[in-house]
Design a protein around this motif. Structure first.
Motif, mmCIF file in Angstrom:
data_model
loop_
_atom_site.group_PDB
_atom_site.id
_atom_site.type_symbol
_atom_site.label_atom_id
_atom_site.label_comp_id
_atom_site.label_asym_id
_atom_site.label_seq_id
_atom_site.Cartn_x
_atom_site.Cartn_y
_atom_site.Cartn_z
ATOM 1 N N GLY A 175 -3.962 24.804 39.603
ATOM 2 C CA GLY A 175 -5.286 25.079 40.160
ATOM 3 C C GLY A 175 -5.277 26.232 41.148
ATOM 4 O O GLY A 175 -6.265 26.958 41.278
ATOM 5 N N GLY A 176 -4.144 26.429 41.818
ATOM 6 C CA GLY A 176 -4.031 27.518 42.785
ATOM 7 C C GLY A 176 -3.646 28.847 42.163
ATOM 8 O O GLY A 176 -3.494 29.847 42.876
ATOM 9 N N GLY A 177 -3.475 28.877 40.849
ATOM 10 C CA GLY A 177 -3.188 30.131 40.156
ATOM 11 C C GLY A 177 -1.733 30.554 40.184
ATOM 12 O O GLY A 177 -1.417 31.699 39.852
ATOM 13 N N ILE A 178 -0.824 29.638 40.516
ATOM 14 C CA ILE A 178 0.603 29.991 40.569
ATOM 15 C C ILE A 178 1.184 30.166 39.172
ATOM 16 O O ILE A 178 2.044 31.018 38.937
ATOM 17 C CB ILE A 178 1.403 28.917 41.345
ATOM 18 C CG1 ILE A 178 0.823 28.726 42.742
ATOM 19 C CG2 ILE A 178 2.881 29.275 41.408
ATOM 20 C CD1 ILE A 178 0.857 29.991 43.583
ATOM 21 N N GLY A 179 0.721 29.348 38.228
ATOM 22 C CA GLY A 179 1.240 29.446 36.869
ATOM 23 C C GLY A 179 0.550 28.460 35.953
ATOM 24 O O GLY A 179 -0.239 27.615 36.394
ATOM 25 N N TYR A 180 0.851 28.552 34.680
ATOM 26 C CA TYR A 180 0.292 27.642 33.683
ATOM 27 C C TYR A 180 1.305 26.530 33.391
ATOM 28 O O TYR A 180 2.488 26.623 33.746
ATOM 29 C CB TYR A 180 -0.036 28.405 32.398
ATOM 30 C CG TYR A 180 -0.963 29.573 32.610
ATOM 31 C CD1 TYR A 180 -2.337 29.380 32.742
ATOM 32 C CD2 TYR A 180 -0.470 30.887 32.686
ATOM 33 C CE1 TYR A 180 -3.197 30.444 32.948
ATOM 34 C CE2 TYR A 180 -1.317 31.965 32.890
ATOM 35 C CZ TYR A 180 -2.679 31.733 33.028
ATOM 36 O OH TYR A 180 -3.532 32.792 33.237
ATOM 37 N N THR A 181 0.861 25.495 32.708
ATOM 38 C CA THR A 181 1.777 24.419 32.342
ATOM 39 C C THR A 181 1.197 23.626 31.183
ATOM 40 O O THR A 181 0.114 23.950 30.668
ATOM 41 C CB THR A 181 2.076 23.494 33.541
ATOM 42 O OG1 THR A 181 3.235 22.717 33.253
ATOM 43 C CG2 THR A 181 0.899 22.568 33.851
ATOM 44 N N LEU A 182 1.896 22.569 30.784
ATOM 45 C CA LEU A 182 1.409 21.620 29.787
ATOM 46 C C LEU A 182 1.232 20.272 30.470
ATOM 47 O O LEU A 182 2.112 19.830 31.219
ATOM 48 C CB LEU A 182 2.398 21.503 28.616
ATOM 49 C CG LEU A 182 2.723 22.790 27.857
ATOM 50 C CD1 LEU A 182 3.680 22.486 26.692
ATOM 51 C CD2 LEU A 182 1.459 23.474 27.344
#
Length: 304
Positions: free
Chosen positions: A241-248
Motif C-alpha cells: 500500500g505504501g508503494g514499496i513493491g508488489y507481491t502475491l
C-alpha cells in the motif's frame, strides 16, 4: 520374591468390584452397579483373596460377609482408585489431552475471518475450554505442533507426514497485489512475465504464501527483485500500500486490503491456489478437544 511386589491377582477392576460389594451389600446389586454378571463379581472377590493371601469374607448361610481385613482393604482401595483417577487426569492434561486449555496455531492471514469463527464455534461447543492463539509461519507452527507446544495448527496443507493428521478446509485463490493507484490496478489479469523489472516485497521463508510466491516466479522463468522481506502478512500489505513493491496475496485478505491495495487475478498460466487445513498429531486424534475443534473447522469450511 520381594515383599514389595504386588500380586498380579490384585487389579483396579477387582478393587472396584470389592468397593461395589461393600457399598451395596450383596453380589447382585454390586453386579448391577458395575454392569457385569454376579459370577464376575464373585470371581473378582475370590481372586482378591488369593492375591491378598488372607480371608476377606466369611459365609453365613447364603450370605457373604466381609471381614475386618476386607474393610481395611476397601479403605485403601478408595484412596488408590481416587489417586489413580487423579493421576490419569493430570497425565492427560500434561500431554494436552482433554485439558481445559487448547493452544491453536494459526497463520496471520487466518485471523481476519477463519480464526474468529473457529474460536466462537469451539466456545459454543465447550464453554469451559480456554482457547489460546499462537501465530506464526507454516514451518514454525508445524515445528511447534510436533514439539507439543501447540495442540493444533491452521496452516497451508503440509506435505504428508506419518505423525500428522491434516484435514483440508478450503481453497484460496492467489492474486497480484498492487497499490490502488498503480497502473496494474486497472488490468483485468496480470501476466507476471511483464513484471520482470518491477520491485517486489515478500514474506520470509516458511510461510505458505512465500512458497507460492517463489513457485509463481519459477513458472514465469525469472527471479523477482525482492527489495524487502517481512515476518507477517499485514506488514507485507502495508509495504504494498505504501508503494514499496508488489507481491502475491491470498484472496482471504481482501477485506483488509480495501482502499489502498488492489488484488488483481493472475493470467491462466499463473493461476494458483492455497489449500488451508487443520493439522494435529495422529496420536491425539481421539482427544475430545481436538474432535470438537475438527467439527467446528468442518462447519467453518461449509460456511465459507
Amino acid at each position: 520374591m520381594p515383599s514389595s511386589r504386588i500380586s498380579e491377582e490384585i487389579t483396579f477392576r477387582k478393587l472396584e468390584a470389592l468397593l461395589a460389594f461393600m457399598e451395596t451389600g450383596n453380589l447382585a446389586k454390586a453386579a448391577e452397579a458395575l454392569e457385569v454378571s454376579t459370577v464376575s463379581v464373585h470371581r473378582a472377590l475370590h481372586s482378591l483373596e488369593e492375591g491378598m493371601r488372607c480371608a476377606l469374607f466369611r459365609h453365613e448361610g447364603r450370605n457373604l460377609l466381609p471381614t475386618e481385613a476386607a474393610h481395611v482393604l476397601a479403605d485403601v482401595a478408595r484412596d488408590v482408585l481416587k489417586s489413580m483417577a487423579e493421576g490419569i487426569r493430570e497425565t492427560r492434561e500434561a500431554a494436552g489431552y482433554s485439558a481445559d486449555q487448547l493452544k491453536i496455531g494459526s497463520l496471520y492471514s487466518l485471523t481476519i475471518r477463519t480464526v474468529p469463527q473457529v474460536v466462537i464455534g469451539i466456545k459454543t461447543r465447550r464453554p469451559d475450554l480456554q482457547a489460546e492463539l499462537v501465530l506464526g509461519s507454516n514451518a514454525d507452527l508445524l515445528y511447534k505442533l510436533k514439539q507439543g507446544a501447540i495442540d493444533a495448527a491452521l496452516t497451508g496443507m503440509p506435505e504428508p507426514d506419518p505423525e500428522i493428521e491434516s484435514i483440508p478446509l478450503f481453497e484460496d485463490d492467489i492474486f497480484f497485489a498492487a497499490p490502488a493507484d498503480s497502473r496494474f490496478a486497472r488490468m483485468e489479469a496480470i501476466d507476471l512475465r511483464l513484471c520482470r523489472d518491477e520491485p517486489f516485497v515478500s514474506l520470509g521463508e516458511g510461510f505458505v504464501t512465500s512458497s507460492g510466491f517463489m513457485e509463481a516466479f519459477r513458472i514465469a522463468d525469472f527471479t523477482p527483485n525482492i527489495v524487502m522481506k517481512v515476518g507477517d502478512i499485514f506488514s507485507l500489505m502495508n509495504l504494498v500500500g505504501g508503494g514499496i513493491g508488489y507481491t502475491l496475496l491470498p484472496g482471504r485478505v481482501r477485506d483488509m486490503a480495501a482502499g489502498n491495495i488492489a488484488l488483481i487475478p493472475l493470467t491462466a498460466e499463473f493461476d494458483m491456489k492455497q489449500t488451508i487445513g487443520l493439522s494435529f498429531l495422529r496420536r491425539r486424534e481421539r482427544d475430545p478437544n481436538l474432535l470438537a475443534l475438527a467439527a467446528v473447522c468442518r462447519m467453518t469450511r461449509i460456511a465459507r
